[in-house]
Design a protein around this motif. Structure first.
Motif, mmCIF file in Angstrom:
data_model
loop_
_atom_site.group_PDB
_atom_site.id
_atom_site.type_symbol
_atom_site.label_atom_id
_atom_site.label_comp_id
_atom_site.label_asym_id
_atom_site.label_seq_id
_atom_site.Cartn_x
_atom_site.Cartn_y
_atom_site.Cartn_z
ATOM 1 N N VAL A 108 0.866 -1.168 0.000
ATOM 2 C CA VAL A 108 0.000 0.000 0.000
ATOM 3 C C VAL A 108 0.907 1.224 0.000
ATOM 4 C CG1 VAL A 108 -1.787 1.294 1.203
ATOM 5 C CG2 VAL A 108 -1.824 -1.215 1.238
ATOM 6 N N TYR A 109 0.677 2.122 -0.937
ATOM 7 C CA TYR A 109 1.496 3.319 -1.086
ATOM 8 C C TYR A 109 0.755 4.522 -0.501
ATOM 9 C CZ TYR A 109 4.935 0.903 -3.907
ATOM 10 O OH TYR A 109 5.929 0.053 -4.330
ATOM 11 N N TYR A 110 1.479 5.285 0.318
ATOM 12 C CA TYR A 110 0.904 6.424 1.019
ATOM 13 C C TYR A 110 1.625 7.713 0.629
ATOM 14 C CZ TYR A 110 -1.073 2.916 4.177
ATOM 15 O OH TYR A 110 -1.747 1.839 4.705
ATOM 16 N N CYS A 111 0.860 8.757 0.455
ATOM 17 C CA CYS A 111 1.386 10.094 0.229
ATOM 18 C C CYS A 111 1.563 10.775 1.580
ATOM 19 C CB CYS A 111 0.398 10.858 -0.649
ATOM 20 S SG CYS A 111 0.835 12.552 -0.988
ATOM 21 N N ASN A 112 2.571 11.619 1.663
ATOM 22 C CA ASN A 112 2.845 12.352 2.906
ATOM 23 C C ASN A 112 3.202 13.790 2.580
ATOM 24 O OD1 ASN A 112 5.303 13.271 4.879
ATOM 25 N ND2 ASN A 112 3.713 12.167 5.985
#
Length: 123
Positions: free
Chosen positions: A93-97
């Motif tokens: 799962v790829y998350y933006c920050n």
């Protein structure tokens, strides 16, 4: 409500490509550092890439160098992650920050996170 919204994930074969996008809503993130993280099942969340507010400084974790490219369009308040030559080990799962701190050798996360988008690399 302040949000970062990721999109672009999906199922892709090894060697394929995907482009993730992260758009902001509720407030502007145009002039802040941003990054991408990922979390695979049973593993800790790890940094993938980061980009400074101006775009002049970028950071990549070693395993994605030469394959992934982070970019941003401040007019659209959006950050992108172009992922090429994908491998099964990129599945996560790829998350933006947003509002992290960045140097040429690191990106440390800020307090704003997206909800994540699933990337699955499988034949």
């Amino acid at each position: 409500q302040v949000q970062l919204v990721e999109s672009g994930g999906g199922l892709v074969q090894p060697g394929g490509s995907l482009r993730l996008s992260c758009a902001a809503s509720g407030r502007t993130f145009r002039n802040v550092n941003k990054g991408w993280f990922r979390q695979a099942p049973g593993k800790e969340r790890e940094v993938v890439a980061g980009i400074s507010w101006s775009g002049n400084t970028t950071y990549y974790t070693e395993s994605v160098k030469g394959r992934f490219t982070i970019s941003r369009d401040n007019a659209k308040d959006t950050v992108y992650l172009q992922m090429n030559s994908l491998k099964p080990e990129d599945t996560a799962v790829y998350y933006c920050n947003a509002i992290g701190s960045i140097t040429g050798s690191s990106y440390n996360p800020g307090k704003y996170w997206g909800q994540g988008t699933q990337v699955t690399v499988s034949a």
